[in-house]
Write a protein that holds these residues in place. Structure first.
Motif, PDB file in Angstrom:
ATOM      1  N   LEU A 194       0.876  -1.064   0.127  1.00 41.21           N
ATOM      2  CA  LEU A 194       0.020  -0.067   0.114  1.00 41.21           C
ATOM      3  C   LEU A 194       0.896   1.249  -0.018  1.00 41.21           C
ATOM      4  CD1 LEU A 194      -2.840   1.444   0.522  1.00 41.21           C
ATOM      5  CD2 LEU A 194      -2.303   1.121   3.019  1.00 41.21           C
ATOM      6  N   PHE A 195       0.549   2.178  -0.955  1.00 39.92           N
ATOM      7  CA  PHE A 195       1.326   3.352  -0.988  1.00 39.92           C
ATOM      8  C   PHE A 195       0.750   4.457  -0.844  1.00 39.92           C
ATOM      9  CE2 PHE A 195       3.723   0.312  -3.347  1.00 39.92           C
ATOM     10  CZ  PHE A 195       5.139   0.439  -3.258  1.00 39.92           C
ATOM     11  N   SER A 196       1.265   5.573  -0.239  1.00 36.91           N
ATOM     12  CA  SER A 196       0.284   6.729  -0.078  1.00 36.91           C
ATOM     13  C   SER A 196       1.040   7.788  -1.038  1.00 36.91           C
ATOM     14  CB  SER A 196       0.526   7.324   1.339  1.00 36.91           C
ATOM     15  OG  SER A 196       1.813   7.557   1.757  1.00 36.91           O
ATOM     16  N   ALA A 222       6.611   1.747   0.873  1.00 37.48           N
ATOM     17  CA  ALA A 222       5.252   1.126   1.036  1.00 37.48           C
ATOM     18  C   ALA A 222       4.779   1.629   2.381  1.00 37.48           C
ATOM     19  CB  ALA A 222       5.111  -0.270   0.865  1.00 37.48           C
ATOM     20  N   VAL A 223       3.578   1.828   2.693  1.00 29.35           N
ATOM     21  CA  VAL A 223       3.098   2.463   4.026  1.00 29.35           C
ATOM     22  C   VAL A 223       2.797   1.081   4.759  1.00 29.35           C
ATOM     23  CG1 VAL A 223       1.166   3.493   5.066  1.00 29.35           C
ATOM     24  CG2 VAL A 223       2.075   4.444   3.022  1.00 29.35           C
ATOM     25  N   LYS A 224       2.396   0.010   4.061  1.00 27.29           N
ATOM     26  CA  LYS A 224       1.849  -1.146   4.461  1.00 27.29           C
ATOM     27  C   LYS A 224       2.472  -2.304   3.616  1.00 27.29           C
ATOM     28  CE  LYS A 224      -1.450   0.113   7.633  1.00 27.29           C
ATOM     29  NZ  LYS A 224      -0.880   0.162   8.949  1.00 27.29           N
ATOM     30  N   LEU A 265      -6.657   4.680   8.278  1.00 31.66           N
ATOM     31  CA  LEU A 265      -5.662   5.357   7.466  1.00 31.66           C
ATOM     32  C   LEU A 265      -5.991   6.768   7.533  1.00 31.66           C
ATOM     33  CD1 LEU A 265      -5.755   3.093   4.383  1.00 31.66           C
ATOM     34  CD2 LEU A 265      -4.086   3.280   6.096  1.00 31.66           C
ATOM     35  N   SER A 325      -4.569  10.095  -0.704  1.00 27.10           N
ATOM     36  CA  SER A 325      -4.290   9.505  -1.873  1.00 27.10           C
ATOM     37  C   SER A 325      -3.621   8.046  -1.574  1.00 27.10           C
ATOM     38  CB  SER A 325      -3.894  10.217  -2.936  1.00 27.10           C
ATOM     39  OG  SER A 325      -4.789  11.341  -3.352  1.00 27.10           O
ATOM     40  N   TYR A 326      -4.143   6.998  -2.201  1.00 24.25           N
ATOM     41  CA  TYR A 326      -3.370   5.699  -1.938  1.00 24.25           C
ATOM     42  C   TYR A 326      -3.426   4.828  -3.338  1.00 24.25           C
ATOM     43  CZ  TYR A 326      -3.778   6.482   2.972  1.00 24.25           C
ATOM     44  OH  TYR A 326      -3.567   6.920   4.382  1.00 24.25           O
ATOM     45  N   VAL A 351      -2.649   0.544  -4.426  1.00 27.66           N
ATOM     46  CA  VAL A 351      -2.289  -0.693  -4.067  1.00 27.66           C
ATOM     47  C   VAL A 351      -1.831  -1.919  -5.117  1.00 27.66           C
ATOM     48  CG1 VAL A 351      -3.126  -2.968  -2.849  1.00 27.66           C
ATOM     49  CG2 VAL A 351      -4.142  -0.826  -2.142  1.00 27.66           C
ATOM     50  N   SER A 389      -4.788  -1.444  -7.931  1.00 28.15           N
ATOM     51  CA  SER A 389      -6.074  -0.533  -7.709  1.00 28.15           C
ATOM     52  C   SER A 389      -6.192   0.244  -8.717  1.00 28.15           C
ATOM     53  CB  SER A 389      -5.847   0.305  -6.474  1.00 28.15           C
ATOM     54  OG  SER A 389      -4.532   1.159  -6.561  1.00 28.15           O
ATOM     55  N   VAL A 449      -4.190   5.254  -8.482  1.00 27.21           N
ATOM     56  CA  VAL A 449      -4.698   6.378  -7.203  1.00 27.21           C
ATOM     57  C   VAL A 449      -6.000   6.269  -6.817  1.00 27.21           C
ATOM     58  CG1 VAL A 449      -4.751   8.283  -8.278  1.00 27.21           C
ATOM     59  CG2 VAL A 449      -4.069   8.046  -5.969  1.00 27.21           C
TER      60      VAL A 449
END
Length: 140
Positions: free
Chosen positions: A38-40, A52-54, A72, A76-77, A79, A106, A122
């Motif tokens: 998971l990226f922000s 990666a955030v997670k 969260l 904006s994220y 995956v 995503s 995003v």
């Protein structure tokens, strides 16, 4: 007084938290692991473990798989997921760089000559519950 209330409202809004549920569909069997990142932001998307955030790899026990990310910060994220059939926690590729294992992003963007850009994958986490679906793609 109105100024301080407006400042408080902006501050509270900026700290808003929400949950994200990602449903991953179209897995080609339950062998191996499903790995996700998971990226922000765009830096490192979709390959970097450090940006990666997670990130994690989980055993595939059902299909579709639901991944849940709690609390969260609104924003904006994107995956990226892959089906790690051999359990090495890497997206294996052929000599031309094409994935040998299933993958997905995503927004399910079209993948032609390489992975999508962050902007193509995003989405916004802005409410208490955000739900998205990722359709797995396999090269063979």
């Amino acid at each position: 007084m109105a100024v301080s209330i407006a400042m408080f409202a902006c501050s509270a809004e900026a700290q808003y938290k929400g949950d994200l549920t990602v449903q991953v569909e179209g897995l080609n069997g339950q062998k191996g692991l499903l790995c996700y990142k998971l990226f922000s932001g765009s830096q490192g998307f979709p390959d970097s473990n450090e940006k990666a955030v997670k990130k994690d790899c989980i055993k595939i026990t059902e299909e579709p798989i639901k991944l849940t990310f709690k609390n969260l910060t609104a924003g904006s994220y994107a995956v990226a997921v892959f089906h790690d059939t051999n359990g090495d926690r890497k997206l294996n590729r052929n000599s031309a760089g094409m994935p040998l294992e299933g993958y997905g992003f995503s927004n399910n963007p079209a993948v032609k000559t390489g992975p999508p850009k962050f902007g193509q994958a995003v989405f916004l986490v802005a409410g208490p519950n955000t739900n998205i679906r990722i359709q797995m793609k396999y090269g063979n």
